[in-house]
Every structure is written in C-alpha cells, then in structure tokens.
Design a protein around this motif. Structure first.
Motif, mmCIF file in Angstrom:
data_model
loop_
_atom_site.group_PDB
_atom_site.id
_atom_site.type_symbol
_atom_site.label_atom_id
_atom_site.label_comp_id
_atom_site.label_asym_id
_atom_site.label_seq_id
_atom_site.Cartn_x
_atom_site.Cartn_y
_atom_site.Cartn_z
ATOM 1 N N SER A 42 0.829 -1.204 0.000
ATOM 2 C CA SER A 42 0.000 0.000 0.000
ATOM 3 C C SER A 42 0.864 1.254 0.000
ATOM 4 O O SER A 42 0.524 2.259 -0.634
ATOM 5 N N LYS A 46 0.472 4.261 -2.580
ATOM 6 C CA LYS A 46 0.104 5.577 -2.052
ATOM 7 C C LYS A 46 1.112 6.640 -2.504
ATOM 8 O O LYS A 46 0.715 7.764 -2.843
ATOM 9 N N ARG A 50 0.300 9.858 -4.691
ATOM 10 C CA ARG A 50 0.632 11.212 -4.229
ATOM 11 C C ARG A 50 1.454 11.957 -5.280
ATOM 12 O O ARG A 50 1.231 13.151 -5.517
ATOM 13 N N PHE A 170 -4.086 11.175 3.224
ATOM 14 C CA PHE A 170 -3.166 10.152 3.711
ATOM 15 C C PHE A 170 -2.769 10.315 5.170
ATOM 16 O O PHE A 170 -2.120 9.444 5.735
ATOM 17 N N VAL A 188 -5.622 2.421 1.653
ATOM 18 C CA VAL A 188 -5.223 1.695 0.449
ATOM 19 C C VAL A 188 -4.754 0.305 0.844
ATOM 20 O O VAL A 188 -3.898 0.159 1.720
ATOM 21 N N ALA A 238 -9.046 0.600 -2.728
ATOM 22 C CA ALA A 238 -8.867 1.760 -1.860
ATOM 23 C C ALA A 238 -10.240 2.281 -1.473
ATOM 24 O O ALA A 238 -11.238 2.038 -2.172
ATOM 25 N N PHE A 266 -5.046 7.526 -8.189
ATOM 26 C CA PHE A 266 -4.911 6.142 -7.746
ATOM 27 C C PHE A 266 -5.123 5.175 -8.903
ATOM 28 O O PHE A 266 -4.391 4.197 -9.052
#
Length: 376
Positions: A42, A46, A50, A170, A188, A238, A266
């Motif tokens: 994850s 992530k 980002r 996040f 996620v 997610a 994502f």
C-alpha cells in the motif's frame, strides 16, 4: 447528513515487472488463500498516487514530506525576502524550533561539509503552511524582539491549520506532537494477484562498446547479472471516507476536488520500481467505484481461491461481480450508486455493479454525487 464512503475496486494486468522490491531486490509477495501471490505494498501505491496528484492538482493544494524543513523553509524565505542563505537558514531554524520541531545535525557524507539542520522525524507540511511560516519569519526579522515576534506568530498553530489535500487523504503522524496528527481519510490495501505466482529471473549481460573483437579483445560481456520479476493480474482496492475528508479540509468544494483527484491518481498511477527495465506501464482492465452509506467493503474475498488457467481477467470479473452481490445481499451493504469502467468483452459481468461509463464520466459522476451528499 448520511455517511458517504467511496470504494474503488480495480483489476489490472501487469506484464513482467518488479514494481515493489523487498530488501533482497525480489518482487514482494504474500500468501493468501494458501498460495503465493504477487504483492504491491500500500505504501508503494500511495506514494505513486501522491506523486500523480501533481498532474491533476495545483501545488497550492499539496504538501511536502521531508526532514529538510530548515533548508526548504530557508529557500522560501531567501526568495521572498532577498536574504543571504545563512541569514535565511538561521531564522528558518528559529521559527521551526518555536513550532516545536526538534532539529539535529544531518549525517555528514565523506569529504562533504555538513548542511543545514534536519528535523528529527519526517514532517508532512502543506505548501500553505510553509508559506505562512515564511511570512511569519520575514515579519519577525523586521521586529525589535525577534524571538517574541516569532512566538506571537504562533508557529505551532500554523502547523495545525490549512491541511493540504494529500495530508487530508493520507494523514500525518508526528510522534512527539500528537496534537498535529491528522487522521487519514483514505485507506489503500496491498494489491495482490488474483492467481498463484512464481517469480522468475532474467539473466542479463552488458557489452563493452569500446572492445574491438577484430583486434583480439575479449569477446565476453563486461557485466552480467540477474533481475527477479513476475507478471500478474492484480486486485487493487482503496476507500475514502468523505465525511472525514470534509472534516480534515473544512470545505465542500475542496473535498469534491480531493475525491476526484484521488480517483484519477490512484487509478492511473503505477509504482516506479524497475520501470526502465520492464516498461510495465499499463492501465486497468476494469474499475468499479461505489458509493456506500454503511461501511467500506474490500472485495478481495472473491479471490481467496486463486484464479487458474488462461483468460484471468474474464474469470476475475465474473468472480468479483458474484462476490460483490453475495456480500451486499448477506450484509445489507448494497451501494447507493456504482460506476464501471471496463475494457473488453470479458469484463462484461461487472456491468451488474453499476453504470458502464468512460473514466472521465466516472470521475465527474462520483464528484457530483459527493457534492450532492455533502449538501444534504
């Protein structure tokens, strides 16, 4: 206002690749359903998400995660105040220490001078927070009592306000200042293959272009080695708690923008491990997004028994559709709305889970639904 949960389910086939390595350089794996599966952590996806925000959001909506806070803040102070590097670094350190950030000397590299102090932990700050700290520092420089002016600017309060979209999604954890923590609105899952996997090895050689075989130079390779890889069809998941996201951001319009950006980034992002070696960039074969008012529902149970044989996407689509309907029927978690983006006839079973649309229509449809529900 009723609860709003966004679930994102993705089926994605990836060719030979090493997206996410363990400490030995091997592709990460996990045992699920009693068999070995390919896995992408994850954390890896992530970070890819980002980084993908940079393509869909303005920098004013984003933040920076770093230990180099003094250097980062000093650069902003020097640019806006036209200050010398040393003076900007001094006032930057003073402001950060007043905010409660513990600083330490960075680890010096051999034969290199020690640089600016670093924070003891990674800090995740929004660009808005960094801009406000910059203004505070410049105002303090022009005062008679610099320390008092910095204190009056309440730098710690600055760090607790105006979270960026990526921080709101996040989260942020500051070990020694828990009042600065932000609970993540997005979760996620580790992506895993829907089938059993076996890692392979690519034996490679590199040839020295300057060797002249006609002149009797050694014809052997200048370098040899191996790269471990696998190929897989991944199930990715997610979820976003829209209500928590709204609490973190404090604005309905920004919340909608954050949800839309998260779905875009994502879905289309890819961890960068060994991309130059394998050119493994693919887009999903299927994306199913649902809006729930009950709870998040990870549908990985569809693949507890590994998919076997060829045409894994078609088999996985059928499994996913059947499992989703069975779960919702048994637990009363039927989504309020659903959208399906899919490629190829094999993914047709997923049509029962929502309206079949293009990806752009999915993103705008989710955004409109979020806005409507926030306004209730």
């Amino acid at each position: 206002m009723s609860r709003t949960i966004i679930d994102i389910n993705i089926l994605q086939t990836v060719p030979p690749s090493n997206l996410n390595r363990d400490d030995t350089g091997s592709p990460k794996t996990a045992v699920y359903g009693g068999t070995l599966r390919a896995r992408v952590s994850s954390q890896a996806w992530k970070r890819a998400t980002r980084l993908g925000f940079g393509d869909v959001l303005d920098q004013s909506d984003l933040g920076l995660r770093t230990k180099r806070l003094v250097e980062t803040l000093a650069d902003r102070i020097a640019d806006r105040g036209e200050l010398a590097e040393e003076e900007a670094g001094r006032i930057a350190a003073a402001v950060l220490q007043a905010a409660g950030v513990k600083l330490k000397a960075p680890r010096a590299k051999k034969d290199q001078a020690v640089g600016p102090a670093e924070s003891e932990f990674l800090y995740f700050l929004s660009n808005s927070q960094l801009d406000r700290l910059t203004s505070l520092a410049l105002e303090a420089l022009g005062s008679e009592d610099e320390a008092a002016a910095i204190k009056a600017g309440a730098p710690k309060k600055v760090l607790a306000e105006e979270s960026s979209i990526d921080i709101a999604l996040f989260g942020r954890m500051v070990a020694d200042h828990t009042d600065l923590n932000v609970d993540a609105a997005a979760q996620v899952a580790h992506a895993i293959s829907v089938h059993e996997v076996q890692n392979d090895f690519d034996y490679f050689t590199a040839v020295d272009d300057a060797k002249d075989r006609n002149a009797g130079d050694d014809a052997g390779a200048a370098m040899i080695g191996t790269v471990e890889f696998n190929s897989s069809t991944l199930y990715r998941y997610a979820t976003v708690d829209v209500d928590r996201l709204r609490d973190n951001l404090g604005d309905d319009a920004v919340t909608r923008r954050a949800v839309e950006a998260f779905i875009r980034a994502f879905t289309t992002s890819m961890p960068s491990g060994k991309q130059n070696t394998f050119a493994n960039r693919t887009l999903p074969d299927a994306v199913v997004v649902t809006v729930r008012d009950t709870q998040s529902v990870n549908l990985v149970g569809a693949f507890e028994t590994p998919v076997a044989g060829p045409n894994r996407i078609a088999a996985s689509a059928e499994r996913l559709a059947e499992h989703a309907e069975a779960i919702d029927s048994a637990f009363g978690t039927t989504p309020q709305r659903g959208w399906v983006v899919r490629v190829g006839a094999g993914t047709e079973p997923l049509d029962v889970l929502g309206e079949t649309v293009s990806f752009a229509e999915l993103v705008s449809g989710v955004g409109e639904t979020v806005a409507e529900r926030l306004a209730e």
